[in-house]
Design a protein around this motif. Structure first.
Motif, PDB file in Angstrom:
ATOM      1  N   ASN A 305       1.006  -1.061  -0.109  1.00  0.00           N
ATOM      2  CA  ASN A 305      -0.044  -0.074   0.093  1.00  0.00           C
ATOM      3  C   ASN A 305       0.835   1.294  -0.168  1.00  0.00           C
ATOM      4  N   ARG A 306       0.356   2.443   0.298  1.00  0.00           N
ATOM      5  CA  ARG A 306       0.906   3.715   0.211  1.00  0.00           C
ATOM      6  C   ARG A 306       2.157   3.868   1.037  1.00  0.00           C
ATOM      7  N   TYR A 307       2.247   2.958   2.179  1.00  0.00           N
ATOM      8  CA  TYR A 307       2.930   2.963   3.368  1.00  0.00           C
ATOM      9  C   TYR A 307       4.187   2.039   3.335  1.00  0.00           C
ATOM     10  N   GLY A 308       3.855   0.952   2.458  1.00  0.00           N
ATOM     11  CA  GLY A 308       4.834  -0.151   2.438  1.00  0.00           C
ATOM     12  C   GLY A 308       4.639  -1.327   1.863  1.00  0.00           C
ATOM     13  N   LEU A 309       5.662  -2.091   1.571  1.00  0.00           N
ATOM     14  CA  LEU A 309       5.326  -3.651   1.130  1.00  0.00           C
ATOM     15  C   LEU A 309       5.514  -4.417   2.391  1.00  0.00           C
ATOM     16  N   TYR A 310       4.738  -5.450   2.628  1.00  0.00           N
ATOM     17  CA  TYR A 310       4.789  -6.408   3.543  1.00  0.00           C
ATOM     18  C   TYR A 310       4.675  -7.940   3.330  1.00  0.00           C
ATOM     19  N   ALA A 311       5.458  -8.743   3.962  1.00  0.00           N
ATOM     20  CA  ALA A 311       5.539  -9.945   3.706  1.00  0.00           C
ATOM     21  C   ALA A 311       5.326 -10.834   5.189  1.00  0.00           C
ATOM     22  N   TRP A 312       4.450 -11.997   4.887  1.00  0.00           N
ATOM     23  CA  TRP A 312       4.216 -12.878   6.101  1.00  0.00           C
ATOM     24  C   TRP A 312       4.591 -14.397   5.563  1.00  0.00           C
ATOM     25  N   SER A 313       4.898 -14.885   6.810  1.00  0.00           N
ATOM     26  CA  SER A 313       4.662 -16.580   6.472  1.00  0.00           C
ATOM     27  C   SER A 313       3.326 -16.954   6.458  1.00  0.00           C
ATOM     28  N   SER A 314       3.157 -18.143   6.567  1.00  0.00           N
ATOM     29  CA  SER A 314       1.820 -18.570   6.503  1.00  0.00           C
ATOM     30  C   SER A 314       1.079 -18.852   7.876  1.00  0.00           C
ATOM     31  N   ASP A 315       1.815 -18.742   8.777  1.00  0.00           N
ATOM     32  CA  ASP A 315       1.327 -18.548  10.327  1.00  0.00           C
ATOM     33  C   ASP A 315       0.946 -17.141  10.550  1.00  0.00           C
ATOM     34  N   GLY A 316       1.018 -16.283   9.576  1.00  0.00           N
ATOM     35  CA  GLY A 316       0.530 -14.948   9.937  1.00  0.00           C
ATOM     36  C   GLY A 316       1.764 -14.007  10.654  1.00  0.00           C
ATOM     37  N   VAL A 317       2.823 -14.433  10.743  1.00  0.00           N
ATOM     38  CA  VAL A 317       3.890 -13.665  11.231  1.00  0.00           C
ATOM     39  C   VAL A 317       4.450 -12.872  10.351  1.00  0.00           C
ATOM     40  N   LEU A 318       4.404 -11.473  10.562  1.00  0.00           N
ATOM     41  CA  LEU A 318       5.158 -10.550   9.770  1.00  0.00           C
ATOM     42  C   LEU A 318       6.714 -10.693   9.685  1.00  0.00           C
ATOM     43  N   ARG A 319       7.335 -10.977   8.372  1.00  0.00           N
ATOM     44  CA  ARG A 319       8.578 -11.480   8.183  1.00  0.00           C
ATOM     45  C   ARG A 319       9.375  -9.884   7.728  1.00  0.00           C
ATOM     46  N   ALA A 320       8.858  -9.227   6.979  1.00  0.00           N
ATOM     47  CA  ALA A 320       9.357  -8.002   6.283  1.00  0.00           C
ATOM     48  C   ALA A 320       8.434  -7.018   6.196  1.00  0.00           C
ATOM     49  N   ARG A 321       8.925  -5.828   6.243  1.00  0.00           N
ATOM     50  CA  ARG A 321       8.238  -4.584   6.061  1.00  0.00           C
ATOM     51  C   ARG A 321       9.058  -3.617   5.461  1.00  0.00           C
ATOM     52  N   MET A 322       8.878  -3.207   4.270  1.00  0.00           N
ATOM     53  CA  MET A 322       9.749  -2.267   3.496  1.00  0.00           C
ATOM     54  C   MET A 322       8.888  -0.571   3.533  1.00  0.00           C
ATOM     55  N   SER A 323       9.238   0.215   4.241  1.00  0.00           N
ATOM     56  CA  SER A 323       8.524   1.379   4.374  1.00  0.00           C
ATOM     57  C   SER A 323       8.764   2.373   3.290  1.00  0.00           C
ATOM     58  N   THR A 324       7.742   2.957   2.680  1.00  0.00           N
ATOM     59  CA  THR A 324       7.921   3.731   1.789  1.00  0.00           C
ATOM     60  C   THR A 324       8.171   5.455   2.031  1.00  0.00           C
ATOM     61  N   GLY A 325       8.465   5.389   3.521  1.00  0.00           N
ATOM     62  CA  GLY A 325       9.285   6.623   3.967  1.00  0.00           C
ATOM     63  C   GLY A 325      10.616   6.410   3.880  1.00  0.00           C
ATOM     64  N   GLN A 326      11.364   5.494   3.690  1.00  0.00           N
ATOM     65  CA  GLN A 326      12.769   5.158   3.471  1.00  0.00           C
ATOM     66  C   GLN A 326      12.983   5.526   2.145  1.00  0.00           C
ATOM     67  N   LYS A 327      14.017   6.185   2.078  1.00  0.00           N
ATOM     68  CA  LYS A 327      14.596   6.262   0.555  1.00  0.00           C
ATOM     69  C   LYS A 327      14.871   5.274  -0.515  1.00  0.00           C
ATOM     70  N   PRO A 328      15.042   4.139  -0.158  1.00  0.00           N
ATOM     71  CA  PRO A 328      15.294   3.122  -1.034  1.00  0.00           C
ATOM     72  C   PRO A 328      13.933   2.679  -1.757  1.00  0.00           C
ATOM     73  N   PHE A 329      12.872   2.761  -1.003  1.00  0.00           N
ATOM     74  CA  PHE A 329      11.727   2.203  -1.187  1.00  0.00           C
ATOM     75  C   PHE A 329      10.545   3.148  -1.429  1.00  0.00           C
ATOM     76  N   LYS A 330      10.848   4.257  -1.517  1.00  0.00           N
ATOM     77  CA  LYS A 330      10.055   5.436  -1.953  1.00  0.00           C
ATOM     78  C   LYS A 330       9.368   5.262  -3.320  1.00  0.00           C
ATOM     79  N   PRO A 331      10.020   4.723  -4.196  1.00  0.00           N
ATOM     80  CA  PRO A 331       9.390   4.576  -5.457  1.00  0.00           C
ATOM     81  C   PRO A 331       8.096   3.412  -5.536  1.00  0.00           C
ATOM     82  N   LEU A 332       7.895   2.651  -4.309  1.00  0.00           N
ATOM     83  CA  LEU A 332       6.858   1.614  -4.216  1.00  0.00           C
ATOM     84  C   LEU A 332       5.549   2.324  -4.354  1.00  0.00           C
TER      85      LEU A 332
END
Length: 407
Positions: A305-332
């Motif tokens: 979404n507008r605030y980040g890219l998120y990834a979870w494992s099948s048990d619902g645990v958040l494994r990765a969050r890339m915030s669009t507030g951080q420079k490398p991920f702003k283009p997302l």
């Protein structure tokens, strides 16, 4: 949607409206609106295209009316299913040159008496074993007018969708169980719970609205799940699915409103949610980006979404969050998440530049941020090369290599 062979099908639209052009006989001035499906080869070259939604050359109506919230699914036999709300499904050949079968459902405030409709699903996703995970609509839900997506259902093992073959869908979850306004005529024979069609009280006992209200402690709250909406379910496996549900929307800002990506098994039990999201800081209401895609072969789910890219494992645990507030991920913020391919790649589309980006997902999700950053850097270089090759105007890319089929 991508196939196991590496081909990619993309649904898009093209519209033009100008007030002074209404009624014009000049094709160069007329308003238009089309939907398109384009098939791309492994190297990204367009190989076929289908155009539908308006009259075909010669004036005959399109075999596929323009639909709302349309989605694609590649079926196990290679056919392409185009589904749209409230419940139309059209089956196309892999070469996009033929409509193989249609199950239409028109929009309206109420079910039309005597109307020869034969809907199938508002959306379809395919599990690893080839079962069809579907979202279907119902009339007469609470005080809502018209047909509303309300049922999560799945086909039986081995059942197939095709010309002359319409499988039974077994309801596993209902969003809203307030059905006092329903009558027997509001049912669809192929959507069943137990031995009878879903209608009135014959449905899964616990609604997602109630289950999520209890899970989040928001029962009775104005900002809870009463009058909520669900979008296309995603398959995390043959027996575990993600169902995006978001609370009632208001005219003012909805950021901070309740939303859940519910984990539901094939018996309708709510196993929890995709966790780790903040109602405001990670809100999908900004931009209304509620899409969740899943990789059932590796047991991962993803959301952008507008605030980040998120990834979870099948048990619902958040494994990765890339915030669009951080420079490398702003283009997302400019991309839309389309799907996770069978090859384990995230497929993203740039909203304004109309280009696709593939992001390889590493086996260990802890390395996803590095992969995304690298893909975004490559995107800039590849875009420059494509601009030199195609010279797009207003980011519209012209290519005459693919056959165009008017359906």
């Amino acid at each position: 949607m991508a196939t196991a062979a590496g081909e990619t099908y993309v649904l898009s639209g093209l519209r033009r409206y100008r007030g002074h052009a209404a009624g014009s006989a000049d094709p160069a001035e007329q308003n238009f609106g089309y939907q398109l499906i384009t098939r791309y080869g492994v190297d990204g070259t367009p190989t076929a295209s289908a155009v539908f939604g308006q009259a075909v050359p010669g004036g005959a109506p399109s075999a596929i009316p323009e639909g709302d919230s349309a989605t694609l699914a590649v079926l196990p036999d290679g056919a392409i299913a185009v589904s749209s709300q409230p419940g139309s499904t059209h089956l196309l050949s892999p070469d996009l040159d033929e409509v193989l079968a249609s199950w239409p459902m028109s929009s309206g405030w109420e079910k039309k008496e005597g109307c020869r409709e034969d809907p199938f699903a508002a959306s379809i996703a395919v599990t690893p074993a080839g079962r069809l995970l579907c979202m279907t609509s119902e009339y007469g839900i609470s005080n809502w007018a018209g047909a509303r997506p309300n049922i999560v259902a799945i086909s039986e093992p081995g059942a197939t969708l095709g010309p002359g073959r319409k499988p039974v869908l077994r309801a596993i979850a209902t969003l809203d169980a307030r059905t006092d306004r329903q009558s027997e005529s509001d049912h669809h024979p192929h959507v069943r719970y137990g031995d009878a069609p879903v209608v009135g009280g014959n449905r899964p006992a616990l609604s997602l609205t109630k289950a999520l209200s209890e899970l989040t402690g928001t029962s009775g709250s104005l900002h809870g799940y009463v009058d909520s909406t669900m979008t296309r379910p995603a398959a995390l496996g043959d027996d575990l699915f993600v169902v995006p549900v978001f609370g009632r929307t208001y005219r003012s800002s909805n950021r901070g409103q309740e939303f859940s990506f519910a984990l539901v098994d094939d018996r309708g039990a709510v196993r929890g949610r995709l966790g780790g999201l903040h109602l405001r800081e990670d809100s999908p209401f900004t931009g209304f980006d509620f899409t969740v895609v899943a990789d059932p072969h590796r047991g991962c789910a993803f959301h952008l979404n507008r605030y980040g890219l998120y990834a979870w494992s099948s048990d619902g645990v958040l494994r990765a969050r890339m915030s669009t507030g951080q420079k490398p991920f702003k283009p997302l913020v400019h991309f839309e998440l389309l799907e996770c391919t069978p090859a384990g790649e995230l497929l993203l589309a740039h909203r304004k530049q109309h280009l696709l980006l593939r992001v390889p997902v590493p086996q260990d999700l802890d390395g996803l941020a590095v992969a995304v950053e690298a893909a975004l850097k490559v995107y800039g270089r590849e875009r420059t090369a494509l601009k030199k090759q195609y010279a797009p105007v207003n980011w519209l890319w012209r290519d005459n290599s693919a056959a165009v089929n008017h359906l």
